[in-house]
Motif scaffolding. Structure first.
Motif, mmCIF file in Angstrom:
data_model
loop_
_atom_site.group_PDB
_atom_site.id
_atom_site.type_symbol
_atom_site.label_atom_id
_atom_site.label_comp_id
_atom_site.label_asym_id
_atom_site.label_seq_id
_atom_site.Cartn_x
_atom_site.Cartn_y
_atom_site.Cartn_z
ATOM 1 N N THR A 475 0.842 -1.196 0.000
ATOM 2 C CA THR A 475 0.000 0.000 0.000
ATOM 3 C C THR A 475 0.876 1.244 0.000
ATOM 4 O O THR A 475 2.026 1.220 0.435
ATOM 5 N N HIS A 476 0.286 2.343 -0.515
ATOM 6 C CA HIS A 476 0.955 3.645 -0.453
ATOM 7 C C HIS A 476 0.192 4.612 0.454
ATOM 8 O O HIS A 476 0.551 5.782 0.562
ATOM 9 N N LYS A 477 -0.860 4.140 1.102
ATOM 10 C CA LYS A 477 -1.655 5.001 1.971
ATOM 11 C C LYS A 477 -0.830 5.431 3.183
ATOM 12 O O LYS A 477 -0.010 4.678 3.697
ATOM 13 N N GLN A 478 -1.095 6.641 3.642
ATOM 14 C CA GLN A 478 -0.385 7.148 4.804
ATOM 15 C C GLN A 478 -0.905 6.510 6.096
ATOM 16 O O GLN A 478 -0.173 6.413 7.078
ATOM 17 N N ALA A 479 -2.183 6.079 6.097
ATOM 18 C CA ALA A 479 -2.783 5.419 7.267
ATOM 19 C C ALA A 479 -3.437 4.111 6.809
ATOM 20 O O ALA A 479 -4.652 4.028 6.630
ATOM 21 N N PRO A 480 -2.652 3.067 6.585
ATOM 22 C CA PRO A 480 -3.201 1.799 6.088
ATOM 23 C C PRO A 480 -4.126 1.135 7.125
ATOM 24 O O PRO A 480 -3.997 1.344 8.335
ATOM 25 N N GLU A 481 -5.038 0.288 6.619
ATOM 26 C CA GLU A 481 -5.939 -0.498 7.459
ATOM 27 C C GLU A 481 -6.011 -1.920 6.912
ATOM 28 O O GLU A 481 -5.911 -2.135 5.705
ATOM 29 N N VAL A 482 -6.210 -2.881 7.830
ATOM 30 C CA VAL A 482 -6.372 -4.273 7.419
ATOM 31 C C VAL A 482 -7.262 -4.971 8.445
ATOM 32 O O VAL A 482 -7.193 -4.690 9.636
ATOM 33 N N CYS A 483 -8.151 -5.857 7.957
ATOM 34 C CA CYS A 483 -9.036 -6.637 8.825
ATOM 35 C C CYS A 483 -8.718 -8.121 8.650
ATOM 36 O O CYS A 483 -8.459 -8.582 7.532
ATOM 37 N N PHE A 484 -8.742 -8.864 9.763
ATOM 38 C CA PHE A 484 -8.351 -10.268 9.775
ATOM 39 C C PHE A 484 -9.570 -11.168 9.934
ATOM 40 O O PHE A 484 -10.540 -10.802 10.598
#
Length: 721
Positions: A475-484
């Motif tokens: 990712t190149h986002k400054q505030a990445p998110e991920v759900c498990f």
């Protein structure tokens, strides 16, 4: 003409006579059982003078009554019409009684054996006489049969008893070893005929996981043993670093080492830094403690404390503070605070303003697209100038400082600066229970970063459970998110690595439990007696199973029942009108698969009383499974049974039937006594024998028509009457 008054003959009949019309004349005739002229006297006829055996039959006694008589059977015999008394005009005779059919003759826990004209009593199976005799005859004496039993079974070290058991001879107690222990020997203890427990040969031994597994490029740093629950922690060997995985392995209940997946990789510092105007003497090794030597080109001289750089445990070449100088206008060049440069001017030019040109080149060995090229000038007259540079974290820089000599000759000094990765990302936040987000600190939005995730989940209440996932995110986002995609009721450790900068962070996360699986029950619909229910064990899939509850409520409330009701579970009470209650509660660890449960057995299960069901009522039975963890309580319910028109069991019908007959006879006797007293004051009373016969037949008819429909509580009320 003389008029005579014709007397009314019927009006002159005796009180025990009846007026009859014979050939047109009225005649008074004494009633049956009386003899006389019908008018002045009718006296009782004693039929028993004929002889009991002749008028009543064998094995009888004759009783004369006023105007009649009746027969009774001798002790040990019963009238064929099943009545206490009879008049032998219908073929009734007296037959020998089989006392085995008479309940209550021998008392509790005893059975009856018939003999000619009598009987003997024997204790029931599982009971014996206190005087050690084989049989007895009550004869008014109190004789009790005491229960045969072995008492409490022996305790087993590191073991526990499975399921229910009996104390009777021949019964067995089943033992199992506790978690972390095992046994290959006998698991049963038997109650012997002399009422003692035969010792079980069960010997529970602790599991042994043996020698801990070996890990490549690692060695055990600490060991607590090799039995159940023991832990071994590994450390990477010298020259290696932790690339991923868990450092600790645990000995589980199955005797296996579990949990260690440590990966140790050999340290590699990559290509060494280039120093301007210097040649490299190197054997191309990039492992730990490898060295790179530098030699200044012709026309330059070495300035510094040593002429080599070494690969360190930080997987980087040791910082170098030496340069190859052409002319010493700058001396004692050094790096401080990681990104700041200071130096000392030549003694002969103190106090003179000079201009210094900085040329900074930056690169990253793991990111080919990254490069920096900056130029700027500073002018100062200080003797010991200092400059702090705006450098990016985790990069390698070559800083060239140039000044002009008095002869207009450019003199340069070059220094290498390597910035460490302080914190590649921060502000890690857990949201929605299973999602993470963070802030990138090093890169901009124009640069993509790849993150590697290693997820491991375990449950303290289910040792064999292990959930593991590995995946990557770019990712190149400054505030990445991920759900498990995580399992409920599980403790997770999540290792997040930023591949480019070799930066890792460990995050702990716990998921909430969800509703337990629906109970696996065989639905039962019955009429009459309460069924024997079978409880099946449920797997810990969505959280730890804590409790099993059996809930009883009126059938009419079935459609309004909510599974999370009875939050303050109702305790059965005879003094309150409860609409539903918890009949039994079992801890999950005490439940054996396919365990039987009898409703209304008057026992306590947990803190709840399994109260007897009321006869004639209709009930609905639910099984509720409860999970509790981390202050969260969930439950699932299933309809287990429906009971309609509840009726008593045969052993209760006999006792209650006798109580009912006694109560009816007592009420009728009292009614008859009051009526007789009243009639005696006005007219002569009717024959007592006829009244008794009517009373007896009425009681028999009521019993036949209505049946016996009383519960334990109702039977006790009849006894009071």
């Amino acid at each position: 003409v003389v008029k005579r008054t014709v007397p009314d003959v019927c009006a002159t009949c005796h009180v025990h006579a009846t007026c009859h019309q014979i050939e047109g004349k009225s005649v008074c005739i004494c009633n049956y059982g009386f003899v006389g002229n019908g008018r002045t006297h009718c006296q009782d006829k004693d039929e028993c003078q004929i002889g009991a055996s002749k008028i009543c039959g064998n094995h009888t006694l004759c009783h004369n009554t006023h105007g009649s008589f009746y027969c009774v059977c001798l002790d040990g015999y019963r009238a064929s019409n099943n009545n206490k008394t009879f008049i032998p005009n219908d073929g009734t005779n007296c037959t020998d009684i089989d006392e085995c059919e008479e309940s209550g003759l021998c008392g509790h826990n005893a059975r009856c054996m018939n003999t000619e004209g009598s009987y003997k009593c024997y204790c029931s199976d599982g009971y014996k006489l206190e005087n050690e005799e084989r049989s007895f005859h009550p004869d008014g004496n109190i004789v009790s049969c005491k229960e045969i039993g072995c008492g409490s079974p022996p305790e087993m070290k590191h073991g526990y008893i499975v399921g229910n058991y009996s104390l009777l001879p021949g019964s067995a107690v089943h033992y199992e070893c506790k978690e972390g222990f095992y046994s290959n020997e006998g698991k049963f203890s038997y109650c012997t005929a002399n009422e003692t427990w035969e010792p079980a040969t069960l010997s529970c031994k602790g599991v042994d996981c043996g020698v801990p597994p070996s890990v490549l490029n690692a060695h055990p740093a600490s060991e607590s043993g090799n039995t159940y629950g023991s832990e071994v922690t590994y450390s990477c060997a010298l020259g290696s670093f932790i690339a991923s995985g868990n450092q600790t392995t645990v000995c589980n209940a199955k005797g296996q080492w579990h949990g260690a997946d440590l990966v140790c990789k050999e340290i590699d510092c990559g290509k060494p830094l280039l120093i301007p105007h210097a040649e490299i003497i190197w054997n191309n090794s990039t492992t730990l403690r490898s060295r790179v030597y530098y030699q200044c080109e012709e026309g330059y001289y070495f300035s510094g404390d040593r002429n080599f750089s070494e690969c360190t445990i930080y997987r980087s070449w040791e910082n170098m503070t030496y340069i190859c100088r052409e002319e010493q206008l700058l001396s004692n060049v050094s790096i401080f605070n990681e990104t700041c440069v200071k130096w000392q001017r030549k003694t002969g030019r103190l106090g003179v303003q000079e201009t210094y040109t900085f040329h900074i080149l930056g690169q990253r060995w793991d990111e080919k697209t990254f490069s920096e090229d900056m130029r700027f000038n500073i002018t100062t007259s200080e003797d010991n100038p200092k400059v702090c540079l705006d450098l990016n974290s985790g990069s390698d820089y070559v800083v060239n400082i140039t000044t002009i000599s008095s002869t207009n000759i450019a003199v340069s000094v070059t220094v290498a600066v390597q910035t460490k990765v302080k914190e590649a990302f921060s502000d890690v936040l857990i949201f929605n229970d299973t999602c993470l987000k963070w802030r990138r600190n090093v890169r901009g939005t124009d640069v993509e970063d790849r993150y590697s995730f290693h997820v491991q989940g375990q449950r303290w209440y289910q040792m064999e459970f292990f959930h593991e996932m590995t995946f990557s995110l770019t990712t190149h986002k400054q505030a990445p998110e991920v759900c498990f995609d995580l399992q409920p009721g599980t403790n997770y450790s999540i290792n997040i690595s930023m591949v480019a900068l070799n930066f890792s962070l460990l995050v702990s996360m716990s998921t909430q439990i969800t509703d337990p699986p629906f109970p696996d029950v065989g639905f039962v619909a019955v009429k009459g007696s309460a069924p024997l229910l079978r409880l099946r064990k449920v797997e810990d899939q969505n959280g730890p199973i804590s409790l099993y509850q059996v809930i009883v409520l009126p059938l009419g409330l079935q459609n309004t029942f909510i599974c999370d009701s009875f939050a303050a579970s109702t305790f059965f009470s005879n003094t309150t009108d409860t609409k539903g209650y918890v009949a039994a509660e079992f801890r999950a660890k005490d439940v054996a698969d396919n365990m039987s449960i009898a409703l209304g057995d008057r026992h306590y299960y947990g803190k709840f009383y399994n109260a007897p069901l009321k006869l004639g009522e209709e009930y609905c039975v639910f099984l509720r499974i409860i999970s509790e963890w981390n202050k969260v309580r969930t439950q699932s319910c299933a309809v287990w049974a429906q009971i309609k028109n509840l009726s008593p069991t045969p052993q209760y019908m006999t006792v209650i039937g006798l109580g009912s007959v006694a109560a009816v006879c007592l009420i009728l006797f009292l009614s008859f006594s009051v009526t007789r007293s009243y009639l005696h004051s006005t007219v002569h009373s009717p024959p007592a024998a006829l009244v008794c016969k009517v009373v007896h037949l009425s009681a028999t008819m009521d019993m036949a028509q209505t049946g016996i429909g009383l519960s334990f509580l109702e039977a006790e009320n009849v006894s009071l009457l």
